[in-house]
Design an enzyme around this catalytic site. Structure first.
Site, PDB file in Angstrom:
ATOM      1  N   SER A 187      -1.369 -12.565  10.885  1.00 42.60           N
ATOM      2  CA  SER A 187      -1.033 -11.337  10.180  1.00 42.60           C
ATOM      3  C   SER A 187      -0.254 -10.379  11.086  1.00 42.60           C
ATOM      4  O   SER A 187       0.805 -10.742  11.556  1.00 42.60           O
ATOM      5  CB  SER A 187      -2.323 -10.732   9.626  1.00 42.60           C
ATOM      6  OG  SER A 187      -2.011  -9.976   8.498  1.00 42.60           O
ATOM      7  N   HIS A 211      -6.385 -14.147   2.448  1.00 46.84           N
ATOM      8  CA  HIS A 211      -5.803 -13.767   3.733  1.00 46.84           C
ATOM      9  C   HIS A 211      -6.826 -13.905   4.863  1.00 46.84           C
ATOM     10  O   HIS A 211      -7.796 -13.164   4.916  1.00 46.84           O
ATOM     11  CB  HIS A 211      -5.359 -12.301   3.599  1.00 46.84           C
ATOM     12  CG  HIS A 211      -4.651 -11.775   4.792  1.00 46.84           C
ATOM     13  ND1 HIS A 211      -3.395 -12.195   5.162  1.00 46.84           N
ATOM     14  CD2 HIS A 211      -5.003 -10.834   5.700  1.00 46.84           C
ATOM     15  CE1 HIS A 211      -3.011 -11.527   6.239  1.00 46.84           C
ATOM     16  NE2 HIS A 211      -3.964 -10.696   6.584  1.00 46.84           N
TER      17      HIS A 211
HETATM   18  C1  GCU Z   1      -2.252  -5.082   6.271  1.00 43.85           C
HETATM   19  C2  GCU Z   1      -0.748  -4.955   6.431  1.00 43.85           C
HETATM   20  C3  GCU Z   1      -0.083  -6.297   6.734  1.00 43.85           C
HETATM   21  C4  GCU Z   1      -0.786  -6.963   7.881  1.00 43.85           C
HETATM   22  C5  GCU Z   1      -2.272  -7.053   7.604  1.00 43.85           C
HETATM   23  C6  GCU Z   1      -3.096  -7.652   8.745  1.00 43.85           C
HETATM   24  O1  GCU Z   1      -2.535  -5.770   5.093  1.00 43.85           O
HETATM   25  O2  GCU Z   1      -0.244  -4.372   5.265  1.00 43.85           O
HETATM   26  O3  GCU Z   1       1.281  -6.122   7.047  1.00 43.85           O
HETATM   27  O4  GCU Z   1      -0.214  -8.213   8.118  1.00 43.85           O
HETATM   28  O5  GCU Z   1      -2.796  -5.761   7.372  1.00 43.85           O
HETATM   29  O6  GCU Z   1      -2.701  -7.569   9.893  1.00 43.85           O
HETATM   30  O7  GCU Z   1      -4.170  -8.188   8.455  1.00 43.85           O
END
Ligand code: GCU
Length: 393
Positions: free
Chosen positions: A232, A375
């Site tokens: 992420s 996610h």
């Molecule tokens: C949030 C953010 C993302 C990122 C994520 C993470 O959702 O909007 O851009 O990748 O956090 O790091 O888990």
């Protein structure tokens, strides 16, 4: 009059704000894509050879990412030293040697110390290939060093890897108000006022590079066989780090989404405006110029894997992670792999469309998988990725 005005403010302003911030998840609303051609230089020269790529086009693209998206990642410092300390218990005493390493870097009379937690297979000499995971979570309470759901140290050690991780906050806190309270204000204060100055991603990437400095001088590590992993926000970081530092043999960005793997111009899921508003400390200030105006970006994320080529790049997505735009991530690697294929002659052509995918796509030096679920960086992601590693390291 006043009541009418109040009514207008109460009813319409939230509606206008909502229409701006509601993410799009409808493929039919994705705009037609006009993406910059990786093989035509800013002066219109056709780029076909490794020499033209490395001397002309790659530097152009690198500079665009540096000034318009991520900001600078300074490479200079005066001194670096390593000290192995013993502070916490080794969670795997039967399988691994633990080194808790303080890395101290100084520049212009000031210094900063960051900590890496490093495990090596026990009872073997090596040299081992090494996997570094950038962890954006704060340091764990009670001296816990490892969350195996996220960083499967035991499995990696069993497979013959050494593996290290550090917490991003030990170099730059992941917080819009305090992110400069690490290396940025201590070592690189001149970066603060710049529109393309060092931000959190650059700082975390800088720390990964210092970990690599440690691996390179370690007698039990084969630093040429190195893997950089991020999930992420640290997946975005890993990609920018590897674009800056050619020492990483394989770079893995899991569900890195907007500002990482995914094409910004698709405006699907998280947008440039949404990410800059919520996380103003991640990207260069210049990136805000493209809030709501992705079509004016002079680049897109499909050019990023080309900055890493011919070294290996791997992306993965999760079907339940629409915020990160799985299709945009796939397009990022599918289009991005053209540099590995057409300039460096790798067997790296992604023939299937996103809709046709029915399993991982593992080519020479580029790979991708998508899994069910939400996610997260899961063991399933690691397991599939490690198959790619065994063919590419
Ligand atoms: C949030 C953010 C993302 C990122 C994520 C993470 O959702 O909007 O851009 O990748 O956090 O790091 O888990």
């Amino acid at each position: 009059m006043k009541t009418i005005l109040n009514l207008f403010v109460a009813l319409f302003i939230p509606l206008i704000a909502m229409s701006q911030t509601q993410p799009n998840y409808d493929e039919s609303k994705v705009p037609a894509l006009h993406l910059p051609d990786p093989f035509v230089s800013e002066k219109g020269k056709q780029i076909r050879s490794v020499e033209d790529w490395e001397k002309v086009r790659r530097p152009e693209i690198f500079r665009l990412f540096e000034s318009e998206v991520y900001g600078q990642l300074p490479k200079d410092f005066d001194a670096i030293s390593f000290e192995v300390v013993k502070e916490n218990a080794n969670p795997f005493p039967e399988a691994a040697d633990l080194e808790e390493v303080n890395i101290t870097v100084s520049r212009n009379g000031k210094s900063h110390t960051l900590r890496i937690n490093f495990f090596l297979p026990k009872f073997q000499k090596g040299p081992f290939p090494v996997i570094l995971l950038i962890n954006y979570l704060p340091t764990y309470p009670d001296g816990k060093l490892v969350d195996e759901a996220f960083w499967p140290v035991r499995e990696l050690i069993q497979r013959g890897f050494a593996t290290a991780s550090f917490h991003a906050e030990t170099v730059a806190p992941d917080d819009a108000k305090t992110f400069q309270n690490g290396i940025i204000s201590t070592l690189y204060p001149e970066q603060i006022e710049k529109k393309d100055g060092l931000k959190a991603f650059g700082a975390w990437g800088w720390a990964a590079m210092r970990a690599m400095d440690y691996f390179e001088q370690h007698p039990r590590i084969d630093a040429k066989r190195s893997v950089l992993v991020g999930h992420s926000r640290t997946g975005k970081t890993a990609l920018w780090t590897s674009a800056n530092d050619p020492r990483w043999a394989i770079t893995y960005a899991n569900e890195s989404g907007c500002g990482g793997a995914a094409l910004s111009k698709r405006k699907y899921g998280e947008t440039v405006e949404a990410i800059n508003n919520r996380f103003p400390h991640w990207f260069a200030d210049n990136f805000r110029k493209y809030n709501g105006k992705e079509e004016t970006l002079p680049l897109d994320q499909h050019l990023l894997p080309g900055l890493i080529a011919p070294r290996a790049v791997y992306y993965s997505s999760a079907r339940g992670d629409q915020w990160a735009d799985p299709k945009g991530e796939y397009l990022g690697i599918q289009l991005g792999s053209r540099i590995a294929a057409e300039i460096y002659g790798k067997k790296a052509v992604f023939e299937k469309s996103f809709e046709e995918l029915n399993g991982p796509v593992h080519h020479e030096s580029v790979g991708y998988h998508i899994r069910e679920g939400k996610h997260d960086l899961t063991w399933e992601d690691w397991r599939i990725f490690l198959e790619f590693v065994s063919n590419n390291l």
